[in-house]
Design an enzyme around this catalytic site. Sequence first.
Site, PDB file in Angstrom:
ATOM      1  NE  ARG A  26      -3.899   0.343   1.862  1.00 30.45           N
ATOM      2  CZ  ARG A  26      -4.754   0.926   2.691  1.00 30.45           C
ATOM      3  NH1 ARG A  26      -4.879   0.489   3.935  1.00 30.45           N
ATOM      4  NH2 ARG A  26      -5.469   1.944   2.306  1.00 30.45           N
ATOM      5  CG  ASP A  73     -12.378   2.195  -4.401  1.00 30.69           C
ATOM      6  OD1 ASP A  73     -11.949   2.678  -3.348  1.00 30.69           O
ATOM      7  OD2 ASP A  73     -13.458   1.586  -4.474  1.00 30.69           O
ATOM      8  CG  ASP A  90      -7.405   5.401  -5.308  1.00 33.72           C
ATOM      9  OD1 ASP A  90      -6.440   4.806  -5.782  1.00 33.72           O
ATOM     10  OD2 ASP A  90      -8.566   4.967  -5.365  1.00 33.72           O
ATOM     11  NE  ARG A  91      -8.736   9.573   1.778  1.00 34.52           N
ATOM     12  CZ  ARG A  91      -9.260   8.454   2.254  1.00 34.52           C
ATOM     13  NH1 ARG A  91     -10.172   7.809   1.566  1.00 34.52           N
ATOM     14  NH2 ARG A  91      -8.868   7.970   3.411  1.00 34.52           N
ATOM     15  CB  SER A 124      -5.709  14.432   3.032  1.00 34.37           C
ATOM     16  OG  SER A 124      -5.329  13.499   2.049  1.00 34.37           O
ATOM     17  CG  ASP A 181     -22.924  11.476  -0.315  1.00 34.64           C
ATOM     18  OD1 ASP A 181     -21.760  11.135  -0.533  1.00 34.64           O
ATOM     19  OD2 ASP A 181     -23.871  11.207  -1.078  1.00 34.64           O
ATOM     20  CE  LYS A 218     -31.866 -11.300  -3.143  1.00 34.36           C
ATOM     21  NZ  LYS A 218     -33.150 -11.837  -3.548  1.00 34.36           N
ATOM     22  CE  LYS A 219     -27.475 -11.682   4.711  1.00 36.62           C
ATOM     23  NZ  LYS A 219     -26.560 -12.763   5.110  1.00 36.62           N
TER      24      LYS A 219
END
Length: 377
Positions: free
Chosen positions: A57, A134, A140-141, A152, A241, A297-298
């Site tokens: 990473r 991602d 990515d950041r 950031s 959001d 979907k769960k």
Amino acid sequence: MNIGALKEEVIAYSKTIGIDKIGFASADTFETLKGRLLMQQELGYQSGFEEPDIEKRTNPGLLVPKAKSIIAIALAYPSKMKNAPKSTREDRRGIFCRASWGKDYHDVLREKLSKLEEFLKEKSPDVRVKSMVDTGELSDRAVAERAGIGWSGKNCATITPEFGSYVYLGEIVTNIPFEPDQPIEDQCGTCNKCVDVCPTGALVQGGQLNAQRCIAYLTQTKGFLPEEFRTKIGNRLYGCDTCQTVCPENKGKDFHLHEEMEPDPELAKPSLKPLLSMSNREFKDKFGHVSGSWRGKKPIQRNAIIALAHYKDTTALPDLYKLVKDDPRPVIRGTAAWAIGKIGQAESISFLEEHLRKEEDDEVLKEMRAGLDVLRK
């Protein structure tokens, strides 16, 4: 090869393929990030969705032999939905976060990065490249910050001067030694709004996130949602959001630059009740192309049940009774039983008592008793 001229050509080409912002960074090890990730690991703040190998990473050289630089890109996405459907008493609706509006952004960015890769290979046949969005190894950041895309923010998002934090990020690690760009100075200052309003206190402090408490993470889990978070989730089906919408840097920022990112209002803000009886095939056909469908979907169905409880939607009781009676999945049966209790109609007592005698799963029994306790009070 004239590296400076090539850099200008890459920048010019990026604009022709719809990349909104591009920056260049060195491929040196991300030492500060490494320390931060080790601390997050020790504190148990990671989501578990990340690349587990901290070396990978933080060390681009492990991903591309003789890596010299990283090209970072950003694409702006919309923050406002046109013709958003209204949630009514008969037709309650959930919401997908903005990062799940339109076509899955992973696919959109990979397409752009693939074109950039081809451009680099044409200009320099010996080039080595590795792209990621991602789910790749690098942060990515951290790359975007080093490449001058943005800073950031305290909300742990990359904030750009042009588009706020409403941007998708991706990068290419390469062995071409591009001249790095200057990072942007942190501009959050004393503002602490995102930390103050985080619904679950997941933002421990500016720039530090406990992913285990973050609603964006919790909406993607597949098990029973811990009780303390159920009242916080509201009508969110996927993502959150809040830390973006309160950010002053995002005020007035709304860009509609990519047709494929435009939300279908019926998918971004769907009716809740039809989600409960949707088959796997129907779910895939309807939602398969959006990023919020990646866990299946769960989790979405579980979150829809919690949203109906949030609204105390009595019109959903027949659907919830059916789930308790017929659904083979304990998480769905149990969450439905809990929601029936929260909706709070006296006639539900006899229904839950009857099914309490039939149920065999311990966790579902616990949820049924919790639902009954609320009803009896």
